[in-house]
Design an enzyme around this catalytic site. Structure first.
Site, mmCIF file in Angstrom:
data_model
loop_
_atom_site.group_PDB
_atom_site.id
_atom_site.type_symbol
_atom_site.label_atom_id
_atom_site.label_comp_id
_atom_site.label_asym_id
_atom_site.label_seq_id
_atom_site.Cartn_x
_atom_site.Cartn_y
_atom_site.Cartn_z
ATOM 1 N N ARG A 61 57.224 70.107 26.992
ATOM 2 C CA ARG A 61 57.016 71.054 25.897
ATOM 3 C C ARG A 61 57.626 72.420 26.258
ATOM 4 N NH1 ARG A 61 52.637 72.869 25.655
ATOM 5 N NH2 ARG A 61 51.709 72.031 27.554
ATOM 6 N N LYS A 203 51.695 66.745 20.148
ATOM 7 C CA LYS A 203 50.882 67.941 20.329
ATOM 8 C C LYS A 203 50.873 68.824 19.080
ATOM 9 C CE LYS A 203 49.324 67.123 24.428
ATOM 10 N NZ LYS A 203 47.921 66.663 24.570
ATOM 11 N N HIS A 223 40.380 67.981 24.264
ATOM 12 C CA HIS A 223 41.484 67.463 25.069
ATOM 13 C C HIS A 223 40.861 66.735 26.256
ATOM 14 C CE1 HIS A 223 45.390 68.332 27.506
ATOM 15 N NE2 HIS A 223 45.461 67.180 26.869
ATOM 16 N N SER A 241 46.259 68.538 34.384
ATOM 17 C CA SER A 241 47.172 67.606 35.050
ATOM 18 C C SER A 241 46.913 67.567 36.546
ATOM 19 C CB SER A 241 48.621 68.034 34.789
ATOM 20 O OG SER A 241 49.523 67.208 35.464
ATOM 21 N N LYS A 245 42.251 62.557 35.602
ATOM 22 C CA LYS A 245 41.642 62.203 34.310
ATOM 23 C C LYS A 245 41.981 60.771 33.900
ATOM 24 C CE LYS A 245 43.441 63.997 30.626
ATOM 25 N NZ LYS A 245 43.856 64.881 29.522
ATOM 26 N N THR A 246 43.252 60.427 33.963
ATOM 27 C CA THR A 246 43.674 59.079 33.563
ATOM 28 C C THR A 246 43.139 58.038 34.537
ATOM 29 O OG1 THR A 246 45.679 59.936 32.531
ATOM 30 C CG2 THR A 246 45.655 57.613 33.083
ATOM 31 N N ASP A 260 43.400 60.922 25.768
ATOM 32 C CA ASP A 260 43.854 62.317 25.696
ATOM 33 C C ASP A 260 43.209 63.194 24.619
ATOM 34 O OD1 ASP A 260 45.631 64.215 26.938
ATOM 35 O OD2 ASP A 260 46.854 64.150 25.136
ATOM 36 N N ARG A 325 57.514 59.999 31.456
ATOM 37 C CA ARG A 325 56.406 59.566 30.591
ATOM 38 C C ARG A 325 56.676 58.200 29.990
ATOM 39 N NH1 ARG A 325 51.639 62.903 29.624
ATOM 40 N NH2 ARG A 325 52.186 64.997 30.339
#
Length: 534
Positions: A61, A203, A223, A241, A245-246, A260, A325
């Site tokens: 981004r 996003k 989020h 990041s 989390k994942t 997410d 990604r």
């Protein structure tokens, strides 16, 4: 009726200013989109059949080029800051005109109808118009997919116009450089120009929902990732990041609601999306088996590099970007929850990778402390951009998603606090970072211990143990935890030099207090009282 026989009403195209004589590829299947990408030589297949593309100049981004139109709707509601940059409405019209002209110069376009929000009470219909079939595939993977019956009378609430090959004139368009992502709440349109990074599409809608749902629907937008256990107990995982989390929400004993973006209503949680957008850097089958096996036909991999002379992805290769990604539909995950909704959360986990080695590996927060930590959105990363730089660096991102929050963070925190009190939710802070010293001196907390702490919390096995409050940060630290050595639970005890720990703790506390200064005008006194005490 098949999807291939459904056509988009022509007047809905001309209303956007688009030519009638385009070759419009409407609602193509993933297989058809992949064939179009290959035909145009805009991507290749890897050895597992996934489509691999490069997004060009932008591999992430561009937050300094993301704008919100400042008009009578947003002027006094958006929290204008370094992430919410205002753009005059006249420039929106200029940029839209330039995008439409650009799209009209193309012989073929790709159009997709989709929606966001798995809870039908909050659904918004989205129409995406692309000049690139790969971005249309991304929209197919990431948004929720209408049935044939829903498509017959589909009316879009929002439009996304995407023109990555267009270079805008900054002076003419009132922007910083040749690219821009612009949201107009008045015109219910997202304009994306000059960037092929697909995440701008995802996003953009997330930002829209973060504005609409709290104000108009009373839904807390978040989020975070979410999963649900066999007994129907939902857990939320917030974290920036690199905090895990994942990894930590991917639990084979629990079903994944989403990875997410979620909304929290008066009676449950729902996923905004229909897919996952996972990082691929250093991906391995051993560490992330679900993501690894999701890289198959229909998945879209971005900016990854092959091993020389093969079509096998080298997941360790960072030569294009560290932000490699893959996007894929949620049902590519074997234990995905369908539909992607869950009950009111029983547990919330704030994940932080504290490279200073200060915070305890597991602790429980009061509602006020939870709101303070939620607004702070803390983690600490090890600087690796310059040779020889190894000192930790603090990162604060309000509500664990500051770049996507149009409203003041205090608004989201107040909603969280109200839900915590009404619904008796347990909130935990999990430090996935260092213990026994900062990075370079201490050791990374073992993943097995972190999983054991989260499992103990989920199973209620931390409800009856003894706790002691951290002397500076105030959170309640358990003195014992099943399958975890008691000596690592109190971080001060793991440091050989206790004075050094106390100094590091004071320094981190000062960083928290300094960061929070910009929010003090928008939060109640009880949250301010939850700040660290030096």
């Amino acid at each position: 009726m098949s999807l291939s026989t459904i056509t988009i009403p022509l007047h809905q195209v001309t209303r956007l200013g688009l030519r009638q004589d385009h070759t419009l590829h409407y609602q193509l299947s993933p297989e058809e989109l992949i064939q179009d990408v290959l035909r145009l030589q805009e991507g290749v297949l890897n050895d597992t059949g996934a489509l691999v593309i490069r997004t060009g100049e932008f591999t992430g981004r561009s937050p300094k080029d993301k704008f919100t139109v400042k008009d009578e709707i947003t002027a006094n509601t958006v929290h204008w800051n370094e992430f919410n940059l205002p753009l005059e409405e006249k420039y929106f019209h200029i940029i839209q005109k330039r995008i439409v002209e650009h799209l009209n110069s193309k012989n073929e376009l790709w159009v997709r109808d989709a929606y966001a929000c798995a809870d039908p009470r909050y659904r918004i219909n989205i129409r995406v118009v692309n000049e690139k079939p790969a971005i249309n595939l991304f929209a197919h993977n990431m948004f929720l997919r209408p049935t044939e019956e829903q498509l017959e009378n589909f009316t879009p609430d929002w439009h996304i116009l995407s023109a990555p090959e267009l270079r805008l004139d900054p002076a003419e368009c009132g922007i910083r450089q040749h690219n821009a992502a612009v949201i107009s709440f008045k015109h219910k349109t997202i304009l994306i120009a000059g960037t092929g990074y697909t995440g701008e599409t995802k996003k953009g809608i997330f930002t829209v929902l973060n504005y609409i749902l709290p104000q108009e629907k009373g839904v807390l937008s978040m989020h975070c990732s979410a999963n649900i256990g066999e007994k129907g107990d939902t857990a939320l995982f917030f974290g920036l990041s690199g905090t895990g989390k994942t990894t930590l929400s991917a639990d084979p004993q629990r079903r994944l609601i989403g990875d997410d973006e979620h909304g929290w209503t008066h009676n449950g949680v729902f996923n905004f999306e229909g897919g996952c957008y996972a990082k691929c850097i250093d991906l391995s089958e051993e560490k992330e088996p679900e993501i690894f096996h999701a890289i198959r036909p229909g998945a879209l991999v971005e900016n990854a590099v092959f091993h020389a002379g093969t079509s096998t992805i080298n997941f360790a290769d960072k030569s294009i970007t560290e932000n490699t990604r893959v996007s894929y539909p949620l049902d590519f995950i074997s234990n995905a929850q369908e539909p992607s909704v869950g009950n009111i959360p029983a547990n919330i986990f704030f994940l932080t990778c504290d490279a200073y080695g200060v915070l305890p590996p597991v602790s429980r927060l009061t509602p006020a402390q939870a709101m303070y930590q939620f607004i702070s959105g803390y983690t600490a990363k090890v600087a690796g951009t310059e040779a020889g730089v190894t000192e930790p660096k603090s990162t604060f991102s309000a509500c664990f998603g500051a770049p996507f929050l149009p409203l003041h963070p205090g608004r989201y925190a107040a909603m969280l606090g109200e839900k915590l009190r009404k619904q008796d939710v347990k909130v935990w802070m999990i430090n996935t970072g260092w213990t026994g010293g900062a990075y370079g001196t201490g050791n990374r907390i073992k993943l097995a211990y972190t999983r054991a702490m989260i499992t103990a919390a989920l199973e209620g096995r931390l409800d009856e143990v003894a706790y002691e409050n951290h002397p500076v940060f105030g959170m309640a630290v358990p003195q014992s935890c099943p399958d975890v050595p008691a000596e690592i639970l109190n971080p001060r005890n793991t440091w050989a030099d206790k004075t050094a720990y106390d100094t590091a703790t004071r320094n981190l506390a000062q960083q928290f207090i300094k960061n929070f200064e910009k929010y003090t005008a928008g939060v109640p006194e009880e949250i301010l009282e939850a700040a660290p005490k030096i």
